[in-house]
Design an enzyme around this catalytic site. Sequence first.
Site, short mmCIF file in Angstrom:
data_model
loop_
_atom_site.label_atom_id
_atom_site.label_comp_id
_atom_site.label_asym_id
_atom_site.label_seq_id
_atom_site.Cartn_x
_atom_site.Cartn_y
_atom_site.Cartn_z
N ASP A 169 0.87 -1.17 0.00
CA ASP A 169 0.00 0.00 0.00
C ASP A 169 0.91 1.23 0.00
OD1 ASP A 169 -2.94 0.98 1.97
OD2 ASP A 169 -2.10 1.70 0.09
N ASP A 186 -7.83 -7.35 0.65
CA ASP A 186 -6.89 -7.49 1.77
C ASP A 186 -7.62 -7.07 3.03
OD1 ASP A 186 -6.41 -4.36 1.27
OD2 ASP A 186 -5.62 -4.90 3.26
N CYS A 202 -13.01 -27.91 7.95
CA CYS A 202 -11.73 -27.27 7.61
C CYS A 202 -10.61 -28.30 7.67
CB CYS A 202 -11.45 -26.13 8.59
SG CYS A 202 -9.89 -25.27 8.28
N CYS A 250 -7.30 -27.39 7.72
CA CYS A 250 -6.05 -26.69 8.03
C CYS A 250 -5.28 -27.44 9.11
CB CYS A 250 -6.34 -25.26 8.48
SG CYS A 250 -6.75 -25.07 10.22
N CYS A 304 -7.01 -27.36 12.56
CA CYS A 304 -8.22 -28.20 12.69
C CYS A 304 -7.90 -29.69 12.60
CB CYS A 304 -9.23 -27.82 11.62
SG CYS A 304 -9.93 -26.20 11.92
N HIS A 338 -5.52 -21.02 11.24
CA HIS A 338 -6.89 -21.39 10.84
C HIS A 338 -7.58 -20.25 10.09
CE1 HIS A 338 -11.01 -22.73 10.74
NE2 HIS A 338 -11.32 -21.54 11.26
#
Length: 369
Positions: free
Chosen positions: A90, A266, A304, A306, A309, A335
Amino acid sequence: MIDFKLISQSGAARAGVFDTLHGQIETPVFMPVGTLATVKALSPEELKAAGAQIILGNTYHLYLRPGCDIVGRFAGLHRFMHWDRPILTDSGGFQVFSLAKLRKLTEAGYAFQSHIDGSRHMLSPEKSIEVQICLNSDIIMCLDQCLEHPASHEQAVAALELTTRWAARCKTFWREQTECRNSLFGIVQGGMFADLRQRSAEAIAEIGFPGYAIGGLSVGEPKDLMMEMAAHTLPLLPADRPRYIMGVGTPEDLVELVALGADMFDCVMPTRNARNGQMFTDRGTINICNARFRDDEGPVDPSCDCYTCRHYSLAYLRHLYTAREILAYRLNSIHNVHYYVNLVNSMREAILAGTFDQFRKAFYTKREG
Ligand SMILES: O=c1nc[nH]c2cc3[nH]c(NCCN4CCCCC4)nc3cc12
Ligand SMILES: [Zn+2]
């Protein structure tokens, strides 16, 4: 230079792809925020495991600390932070207004005092581009004037006109830099006024950029106003270029904005809220410190896959968080970033399969449960 390919459309929702020097980006894409050259609590390997394609850095923060001279020693952010995929930075205007002390906005740029040590600085359009080139990010942003909310029509006119003049200065300075191989995105302003959003979109598109961002949203306005401005502005942007909505948003925001034709997002929410114990799931958000999880052997989100998880229970994550253990921030962030990346990837697959409408209905049905 960005050559954005539209692969599939489902209504206004789009699935696309474009190349950068550090790799390909498939859209829709969510960019985890790495303000100080780190996505807080996560290593680059964990970010890759979560599926992150591109991360965001902040010019304002990195210019102040550690400074361009240090990052420049490593030929830019990639080697400095051990991240070899794309980076977007940015331009710093938004951060000057949200963080710096004693700032003064003139035609020349932002004069401000560092929130770290009070030192005085001037961030001009040219300086912002120079810093972003030194950071060697793949996508750099024009310096703009992000207006606070509420603002008058007159204030919004002045801000969009300054933003337009600065966008031209950014592009001129960027094109003069021989070695730069990054892409410069223009930013559309116009406050909460549809007529000014149109005027700004036309003026920025007239200058012409490899990609376009919609700025000035998620600044405290009501959600329906943010959606109204995005819905009005998105179709005004060149269809053959990426469209980036800055600073947005919740999972619901991403679904609605992809449906309206946005490609890039974002937001600090997945990482910041993780550190505050708020976890995103298919059924909505949960607070990990809730007593009902004290002996819950299940994962945060059964759907999930991930790392968090797959290996840890809600009981354990609640224990870590209540004990303020460092691992709590790491596992929660893994997560949440995985959830956001998986959400946009699922939308991309639905658009490619022509089932985006069904995806959107199922997204809300799961949350009513
Ligand atoms: O108009 C903008 N120009 C350049 N950068 C921006 C960044 C922005 N970030 C936001 N909103 C961030 C809101 N975020 C939501 C979650 C909690 C922390 C704040 N609006 C923005 C507008 C701009
Ligand atoms: Zn998970």
